[in-house]
Scaffold this active site. Structure first.
Site, PDB file in Angstrom:
ATOM      1  CD  GLU A   1     -42.947 -60.780  55.968  1.00  0.00           C
ATOM      2  OE1 GLU A   1     -43.496 -60.515  57.044  1.00  0.00           O
ATOM      3  OE2 GLU A   1     -42.626 -59.925  55.127  1.00  0.00           O
TER       4      GLU A   1
ATOM      5  NE  ARG B   1     -36.739 -63.478  54.723  1.00  0.00           N
ATOM      6  CZ  ARG B   1     -37.702 -64.388  54.777  1.00  0.00           C
ATOM      7  NH1 ARG B   1     -37.401 -65.659  54.944  1.00  0.00           N
ATOM      8  NH2 ARG B   1     -38.982 -64.024  54.665  1.00  0.00           N
TER       9      ARG B   1
ATOM     10  CG  HIS C   1     -39.504 -61.417  58.297  1.00  0.00           C
ATOM     11  ND1 HIS C   1     -38.660 -62.113  57.478  1.00  0.00           N
ATOM     12  CD2 HIS C   1     -39.463 -62.049  59.493  1.00  0.00           C
ATOM     13  CE1 HIS C   1     -38.142 -63.140  58.142  1.00  0.00           C
ATOM     14  NE2 HIS C   1     -38.608 -63.123  59.371  1.00  0.00           N
TER      15      HIS C   1
ATOM     16  CG  ASN D   1     -35.323 -59.834  50.165  1.00  0.00           C
ATOM     17  OD1 ASN D   1     -34.635 -59.750  51.190  1.00  0.00           O
ATOM     18  ND2 ASN D   1     -36.635 -59.902  50.208  1.00  0.00           N
TER      19      ASN D   1
ATOM     20  NE  ARG E   1     -37.796 -55.924  54.845  1.00  0.00           N
ATOM     21  CZ  ARG E   1     -37.984 -55.686  53.553  1.00  0.00           C
ATOM     22  NH1 ARG E   1     -38.053 -54.446  53.118  1.00  0.00           N
ATOM     23  NH2 ARG E   1     -38.078 -56.686  52.691  1.00  0.00           N
ATOM     24  CG  HIS E   2     -34.575 -60.364  56.461  1.00  0.00           C
ATOM     25  ND1 HIS E   2     -34.190 -60.208  55.136  1.00  0.00           N
ATOM     26  CD2 HIS E   2     -35.922 -60.342  56.468  1.00  0.00           C
ATOM     27  CE1 HIS E   2     -35.275 -60.115  54.393  1.00  0.00           C
ATOM     28  NE2 HIS E   2     -36.346 -60.186  55.175  1.00  0.00           N
ATOM     29  N   GLY E   3     -31.077 -58.824  56.731  1.00  0.00           N
ATOM     30  CA  GLY E   3     -30.327 -58.345  55.567  1.00  0.00           C
ATOM     31  C   GLY E   3     -30.967 -58.879  54.286  1.00  0.00           C
TER      32      GLY E   3
ATOM     33  CG  MET F   1     -40.183 -52.954  60.582  1.00  0.00           C
ATOM     34  SD  MET F   1     -38.479 -52.901  60.013  1.00  0.00           S
ATOM     35  CE  MET F   1     -38.137 -51.139  60.155  1.00  0.00           C
TER      36      MET F   1
END
Lengths: 482, 453
Positions: free
Chosen positions: A339, A319, A404, A276, A269-271, A408
């Site tokens: 996403e 992201r 995302h 989040n 995933r993105h950081g 994922m």
């Protein structure tokens, strides 16, 4: 189940039906007189085929028939076509408890032939049950089927039951490919548990010989009225004959895109993002400070892996792009990797969703795969959107996909053959890279946590999914956030 | 830093998914009247629609420019030295133009439409491509069914400029002799001898295919497309949903039901369809209420496609143009500047729509008679595919409510018949205003907004 919207049309025509929106999938369906959605003749999705399809593999042993059968079955199930494989070898192992030697397969072994025919018929019987009684749409009959006579039997069986038949033949004379095949999947077979490598290989080669003399490959003239694809030398060349319908066309396209060159697919995933941290879903925010650290750690990890010709893919959301930027290599943006669209719930916290849309929140917990956010998407929609990504991943070699959580989960479910029920609950944590390497008939997974802290965004299914549940029960499994 | 507006995809190191790394030459192979030009044009139309700049280079056209008047088949005799010289020069010019298309015009795929029936001629092309760094993919059309060949000749050859001054029988006789001239020296692609080449061999209009050495994504997509098209006569009907409640209010997007006029249209559509007596008609709708309500009136089964949903206007959903101008004047101007590529904030662009509609087009190619009940932007995209409209024209194609378009493939293109079913509806078509500058006045922006309640 309550109807969320009631549309009363003043049509003045008693034949026109009212439409109500199915509360789970947000699909408009005609309602019966009591206002509840009725089962309707209109299809909900693309009509794949009008009747069940029997895919029949053809080929000498160690030509990749089972590999193709399993992979194709996994793909079809993922795109929501109920498919099952029927491996005649397995039926044989259940019948003949212990495998002695290649002599079982000798063409003059009467007893062997009898048993093998019985097994084939038993498998076909199960095929019939799956396609006729259990709602199956595609059955893959995985056996050598190397004689025209055996194939005729199958064709008659299919005709009697109203199934379409599509043959998939694998032809390969490259001794290196065959040897690698044997090493990868035959040596570990239950048949050779008690043999050492040399013995197993020697026996298996003799086994192949038993079939060779009577092998009648599909022929473009003699078999011109059959529907089939002949795969030559692991995909170097294909002969495609008489594709009948949509599903066969998709199967051909898929088979022509897969390969067996060793490679790895990295999923992450993105950081961690600003949203989040706040426990909000969706949106298009940038990376948090820890997220940026992850991006740097990812760069280091990728460099240490020494990956040849790595392709990097991201979504079109900030992201994932920020994460990729830190790698310092070219990357491709795919809108299809965006996403899941949470519609009216975009950028809300779970607590807010419970407050404003308690019924929606409950419906989602009842069937997370099929549930569609109002004005948004479902996991089911996501899978459809991701199909071209999967197809291209099959074509490619080493790829890193930065995406995302929901995306994922869908991709992972494809590679690891997870069901629609399991898919939305697969654990895809932030700051962890999954390395998938195709191995034998499946996929090896290595999970690498890059040791940068991040919030947990995984919300398990709570015990009470009833619409009438209390807020506390709904929010029981919400992960911590600011 | 990131660019304002997701519509500007100008991030430095990133790009759209790559179709191919270097230009590709598609080389047709086959005797005359085997459908090479049909395939060339159709494939080119498809590739351009999905965003891959493609152009056809038809050798016959080069020849007609040099040899102003066609006399007869003797021009094509293999022992006609003078003609051979001319034909070789034409081929050489076509290849030069292809190189120019790739280097100066940012072309990505060139379709070299000629017979290319000898290994020698193909060798010349392969050397040329190798020297320039182009990939080569051959498409051979092989047909030995005399009925298909004759139908072919009747459909497209008799009306060729070559046969302007011939009568039908003479033309047919001459053309068959022309085919003979090629037949003797014809060396089809061979699975053994040509095993290192990338190609697809199409037998008898698609009953069988031989595919060899597909190199990359674009070749894989081309093969998939070629395996899904057919030549069986059929018609595709395109229509929008009946007028909706939001249409009446001049609001875009949303998911409302039909207005009373819209309901009348649905009934009129049912009558129209019955009147057309269409064999095995399939009906497709989107997942939105207004198309489904329209289909319901037909009283036949229909399939719902999420991919047919109207363009997502993101933050502008359910607004009037006046409201968009008031709340997002810059976005409104950007959209007028490049309506094809402009993406609504949290929404979609026409470019996104085309991408999402590609599986619909692929399935339309597989099907026969289909009625697609969809939406304005969606219908524009589908129409652009069938009528080969550019990205600039696409967002301004006229797709009024309560009008059915009947598309029937004909020769190398598509016949369009428009049926207005005589049920009044609002106009939802907004032309491009003269001033598209961000600094324009509201009146200038709203100049072309159609009337509404």
């Amino acid at each position: 189940m309550n109807v969320t919207e009631d549309s009363t049309e003043q049509c003045g025509n008693s034949l026109t039906r009212e439409l109500t929106q199915n509360p789970l999938k947000k699909i408009w369906v005609p309602s019966s007189t009591n206002g509840l959605p009725e089962r309707h003749i209109s299809q909900r999705k693309v009509c794949m085929t009008n009747c069940p399809t029997l895919i029949v593999t053809v080929g000498l042993p160690a030509r990749g028939k089972t590999y193709i059968s399993k992979k194709l079955t996994r793909y079809l199930n993922w795109i929501d076509v109920p498919t099952k494989e029927f491996n005649v070898g397995q039926y044989r192992r259940e019948c003949v408890k212990i495998y002695k030697s290649f002599e079982f397969f000798q063409p003059d072994n009467e007893e062997g032939l009898k048993i093998r025919k019985q097994c084939a018929l038993a498998a076909l019987n199960d095929v019939r049950q799956f396609l006729t009684d259990e709602g199956g749409q595609v059955a893959v009959f995985d056996a050598t089927n190397t004689t025209r006579e055996r194939r005729e039997t199958i064709i008659r069986f299919a005709e009697q039951n109203g199934f379409k038949v599509f043959f998939v033949e694998s032809v390969c004379e490259d001794p290196d490919v065959i040897a690698e095949n044997i090493v990868q999947v035959k040596l570990g077979s239950p048949d050779y548990i008690h043999c050492n490598t040399e013995e197993a290989v020697a026996d298996f080669m003799k086994r192949i010989k038993c079939y060779e003399n009577s092998y009648q490959p599909l022929d473009e003239e003699l078999d011109r009225d059959l529907s089939f694809i002949k795969i030559i030398d692991v995909g170097r060349r294909y002969l495609v004959n008489r594709v009948q319908d949509h599903i066969q066309s998709r199967i051909v396209y898929y088979l022509m895109n897969i390969h067996i060159t060793p490679r790895s697919i990295y999923l992450c995933r993105h950081g961690e993002s600003d949203l989040n941290i706040k426990g909000r879903i969706g949106g298009d925010s940038g990376l948090s400070a820890r997220g940026k650290e992850f991006a740097k750690a990812l760069r280091q990890f990728i460099q240490s892996q020494n990956i040849r010709d790595l392709k990097v893919w991201t979504s079109q959301m900030k992201r994932t792009i920020q994460t990729a930027e830190a790698l310092g290599v070219p990357y491709e943006q795919w809108k299809a990797l965006n996403e899941i669209d949470a519609g009216v719930c975009e950028e809300l916290m779970y607590e807010e969703i419970q407050q404003r849309y308690p019924q929606e929140f409950a419906l989602r917990d009842q069937d997370k795969y099929r549930y569609r956010y109002p004005k948004g998407e479902s996991y089911e929609d996501l899978v459809q959107r991701l199909e071209p990504v999967i197809m291209e991943l099959e074509r490619q070699e080493n790829v890193l996909v930065i995406c995302h959580q929901a995306v994922m989960r869908c991709l992972l479910a494809y590679f690891l053959d997870k069901t629609a029920e399991e898919l939305p609950y697969l654990k895809c944590t932030l700051h962890t890279v999954l390395k998938l390497t195709p191995m034998a008939y499946g996929c090896k997974v290595e999970s690498v946590c890059l040791n940068v802290d991040a919030v947990n965004t995984h919300r398990d299914r709570p015990s009470n999914v009833d619409v009438s549940r209390l807020p506390e029960e709904a929010l029981l499994t919400v992960p911590d956030h600011h | 830093t990131f660019c304002l507006g997701k519509n500007l995809n100008k991030y430095e190191r990133s790009s759209r998914p790559q179709f191919t790394n270097c230009p590709t030459m598609i080389v047709m192979v086959g005797l005359p009247a085997r459908g090479k030009t049909y395939i060339s044009k159709k494939l080119t139309r498809y590739l351009n629609w999905i965003g891959v700049p493609t152009q056809v280079f038809n050798l016959g056209q080069y020849r007609r420019e040099v040899v102003q008047t066609y006399k007869n088949y003797e021009f094509f005799r293999p022992d006609n030295e003078e003609a051979m010289k001319i034909r070789r020069a034409c081929a050489s010019n076509a290849l030069k133009d292809i190189a120019n298309y790739f280097t100066k015009e940012q072309g990505q795929v060139a379709v070299f439409d000629a017979t290319n029936t000898t290994r020698e001629r193909r060798g010349v092309i392969i050397s040329f491509a190798k020297e320039k760094g182009y990939k080569v993919f051959f498409i051979e059309s092989f047909c030995d069914d005399p009925e298909i060949i004759e139908a072919n000749i009747m459909q497209v050859k008799l009306s060729s400029p070559d046969y302007e001054n011939y009568d039908k029988e003479e033309a047919l006789v001459d053309f068959l002799k022309r085919i003979d001239c090629y037949n003797m020296s014809y060396v089809p692609l061979d699975e053994e001898k040509d095993r290192h080449l990338s190609f697809i061999k199409i037998f008898n209009v698609g009953s069988r295919y031989l595919v060899n050495c597909v190199q990359d994504h674009i070749q894989s997509r081309i093969v998939y497309y070629l395996m899904n098209i057919h030549v069986t006569p059929r018609s595709i009907y395109l229509s929008r949903h009946g007028e909706s409640e939001l249409n009446l209010l001049g609001r875009i997007g949303g998911d409302t039901g039909l207005s009373s006029q819209g309901q009348k249209y649905a009934k009129a559509l049912a009558e129209f369809i019955r009147g057309q007596s269409i064999k095995d008609l399939k009906v497709w709708t989107s997942h939105m209420k207004r198309t489904i309500q329209t289909a319901e009136a037909l009283g036949v089964p229909y399939e719902q496609w999420k991919a047919l949903n109207e363009i997502d206007a993101g933050v502008c959903e359910e607004m009037t143009y006046e409201e968009i101008q008031a709340t997002h004047p810059e976005e409104f101007a950007l959209r007028d500047q490049d309506k094809y590529r402009y993406r609504y904030p949290k929404g979609e662009s026409y470019e996104d729509l085309v991408h999402r509609l590609e599986p619909v087009i692929m399935e339309l190619e597989r099907q026969e008679n289909v009625l697609v009940i969809c939406h304005q932007a969606v219908m524009r995209c589908l129409l652009a595919y069938f009528l080969d409209k550019s990205a600039d024209d696409l967002p301004y194609l006229k797709c009024p409510l309560h009008t059915v378009l009947k598309l029937t493939p004909l020769a190398y293109g598509c016949k369009v018949e428009s049926f207005y079913l005589n049920i009044q509806a609002v106009n939802t078509h907004r032309d491009r205003p003269t001033n598209v500058n961000v600094a324009r006045k509201p009146e200038e922006a709203l100049q072309t907004v159609p009337e509404h309640l």
